[in-house]
Design a protein around this motif. Structure first.
Motif, PDB file in Angstrom:
ATOM      1  N   ILE A   7      31.824  27.027  41.694  1.00 55.83           N
ATOM      2  CA  ILE A   7      32.153  27.441  43.068  1.00 55.83           C
ATOM      3  C   ILE A   7      33.423  26.708  43.477  1.00 55.83           C
ATOM      4  CG2 ILE A   7      31.346  27.588  45.454  1.00 55.83           C
ATOM      5  CD1 ILE A   7      28.451  27.331  44.194  1.00 55.83           C
ATOM      6  N   VAL A   8      34.450  27.488  43.836  1.00 57.62           N
ATOM      7  CA  VAL A   8      35.756  26.912  44.180  1.00 57.62           C
ATOM      8  C   VAL A   8      36.245  27.507  45.492  1.00 57.62           C
ATOM      9  CG1 VAL A   8      36.360  26.635  41.737  1.00 57.62           C
ATOM     10  CG2 VAL A   8      37.098  28.683  42.941  1.00 57.62           C
ATOM     11  N   GLN A   9      37.236  26.869  46.070  1.00 55.50           N
ATOM     12  CA  GLN A   9      37.858  27.432  47.262  1.00 55.50           C
ATOM     13  C   GLN A   9      38.691  28.652  46.864  1.00 55.50           C
ATOM     14  OE1 GLN A   9      39.553  24.368  50.039  1.00 55.50           O
ATOM     15  NE2 GLN A   9      38.870  23.000  48.418  1.00 55.50           N
ATOM     16  N   ASP A  10      38.740  29.624  47.760  1.00 60.75           N
ATOM     17  CA  ASP A  10      39.515  30.840  47.472  1.00 60.75           C
ATOM     18  C   ASP A  10      40.947  30.496  47.062  1.00 60.75           C
ATOM     19  OD1 ASP A  10      37.328  32.361  48.089  1.00 60.75           O
ATOM     20  OD2 ASP A  10      37.999  32.896  50.104  1.00 60.75           O
ATOM     21  N   THR A  11      41.520  29.503  47.709  1.00 53.44           N
ATOM     22  CA  THR A  11      42.912  29.112  47.458  1.00 53.44           C
ATOM     23  C   THR A  11      43.158  28.742  46.003  1.00 53.44           C
ATOM     24  OG1 THR A  11      42.652  28.066  49.609  1.00 53.44           O
ATOM     25  CG2 THR A  11      44.731  27.673  48.469  1.00 53.44           C
ATOM     26  N   ASP A  12      42.146  28.171  45.339  1.00 51.91           N
ATOM     27  CA  ASP A  12      42.323  27.708  43.960  1.00 51.91           C
ATOM     28  C   ASP A  12      41.851  28.725  42.920  1.00 51.91           C
ATOM     29  OD1 ASP A  12      43.317  25.215  44.767  1.00 51.91           O
ATOM     30  OD2 ASP A  12      41.286  24.430  45.033  1.00 51.91           O
ATOM     31  N   SER A  32      31.924  34.829  47.417  1.00 54.08           N
ATOM     32  CA  SER A  32      30.708  34.161  47.892  1.00 54.08           C
ATOM     33  C   SER A  32      30.985  33.492  49.238  1.00 54.08           C
ATOM     34  CB  SER A  32      30.223  33.153  46.848  1.00 54.08           C
ATOM     35  OG  SER A  32      31.284  32.361  46.376  1.00 54.08           O
ATOM     36  N   THR A  33      29.943  32.974  49.840  1.00 48.91           N
ATOM     37  CA  THR A  33      30.067  32.340  51.156  1.00 48.91           C
ATOM     38  C   THR A  33      29.318  31.019  51.149  1.00 48.91           C
ATOM     39  OG1 THR A  33      30.117  34.526  52.195  1.00 48.91           O
ATOM     40  CG2 THR A  33      29.634  32.677  53.636  1.00 48.91           C
ATOM     41  N   GLY A  34      29.974  29.952  51.573  1.00 49.67           N
ATOM     42  CA  GLY A  34      29.317  28.648  51.641  1.00 49.67           C
ATOM     43  C   GLY A  34      28.265  28.631  52.740  1.00 49.67           C
ATOM     44  N   ASN A  41      34.165  31.601  49.839  1.00 44.68           N
ATOM     45  CA  ASN A  41      34.648  30.845  48.689  1.00 44.68           C
ATOM     46  C   ASN A  41      34.477  31.745  47.469  1.00 44.68           C
ATOM     47  OD1 ASN A  41      31.871  30.503  48.153  1.00 44.68           O
ATOM     48  ND2 ASN A  41      31.835  28.422  48.965  1.00 44.68           N
ATOM     49  N   THR A  42      34.754  31.232  46.293  1.00 46.18           N
ATOM     50  CA  THR A  42      34.727  32.071  45.096  1.00 46.18           C
ATOM     51  C   THR A  42      33.787  31.462  44.071  1.00 46.18           C
ATOM     52  OG1 THR A  42      37.000  32.807  45.453  1.00 46.18           O
ATOM     53  CG2 THR A  42      36.139  33.036  43.215  1.00 46.18           C
ATOM     54  N   THR A  43      32.934  32.298  43.501  1.00 44.03           N
ATOM     55  CA  THR A  43      32.042  31.843  42.434  1.00 44.03           C
ATOM     56  C   THR A  43      32.487  32.488  41.129  1.00 44.03           C
ATOM     57  OG1 THR A  43      30.192  31.581  43.962  1.00 44.03           O
ATOM     58  CG2 THR A  43      29.644  31.773  41.627  1.00 44.03           C
ATOM     59  N   LEU A  44      32.714  31.655  40.107  1.00 42.27           N
ATOM     60  CA  LEU A  44      33.125  32.171  38.799  1.00 42.27           C
ATOM     61  C   LEU A  44      31.988  31.996  37.801  1.00 42.27           C
ATOM     62  CD1 LEU A  44      36.743  30.670  38.585  1.00 42.27           C
ATOM     63  CD2 LEU A  44      36.052  32.925  39.423  1.00 42.27           C
ATOM     64  N   LEU A  45      31.717  33.034  37.028  1.00 41.90           N
ATOM     65  CA  LEU A  45      30.749  32.974  35.938  1.00 41.90           C
ATOM     66  C   LEU A  45      31.540  32.950  34.637  1.00 41.90           C
ATOM     67  CD1 LEU A  45      28.222  35.762  37.053  1.00 41.90           C
ATOM     68  CD2 LEU A  45      28.205  33.334  37.646  1.00 41.90           C
TER      69      LEU A  45
END
Ligand code: 2BA
Length: 109
Positions: A7-12, A32-34, A41-45
């Motif tokens: 889980i990362v910030q959208d910016t990164d 995704s949403t914190g 935010n963004t979740t990467l698999l």
């Protein structure tokens, strides 16, 4: 094989996806949403062979950084001694949180 959920910030997120791509690592990007800030935010698999786990960790560390967000405390007005004087508080967010999960089996069709 491992599944890394990051889980990362959208910016990164884009920089990390690009860096993973350069290493020919496959990734799925989810919006995704914190739960605390209720912001996007963004979740990467990322599914990888175990020997590539360290590469993913390095790329996450290189591309994601911590930032501070100012948020208003959300205590109900009745619980605040001086409701009009409540100050925003600083909350650190990220760089990233990663969960590494063992994969029992994977198949593609
Ligand atoms: P949020 O839930 O929106 O949380 C944003 C930041 O707010 C967190 O940054 C943390 O510094 C703070 N925070 C979270 N819950 C808090 C609380 N109950 N009280 C005070 N401060 C709180 P990070 O820890 O870097 O987390 C960034 C995002 O990563 C989170 O966004 C959430 O979407 C995800 N995340 C973090 N830890 C997680 C976990 N254990 N399980 C699932 N998702 C997680």
């Amino acid at each position: 094989m491992k599944l890394i959920v990051v889980i990362v910030q959208d910016t990164d997120a884009n920089a990390l996806v690009k860096a993973l791509g350069k290493e020919r690592l496959e990734v799925t990007k989810l919006a995704s949403t914190g739960g605390f800030l209720r912001e996007g935010n963004t979740t990467l698999l990322i599914g990888v062979e175990e020997e590539r786990l360290e590469t993913v960790k390095t790329l996450v560390k290189e591309t994601c950084r911590s930032r501070k967000r100012l948020v208003m405390p959300t205590a109900p007005v009745a619980e605040q001694p001086e409701p009009m004087l409540s100050e925003p508080v600083e909350v650190p967010v990220g760089g990233a949180i990663a969960f590494v999960v063992n994969i029992e089996e994977t198949f593609k069709v």
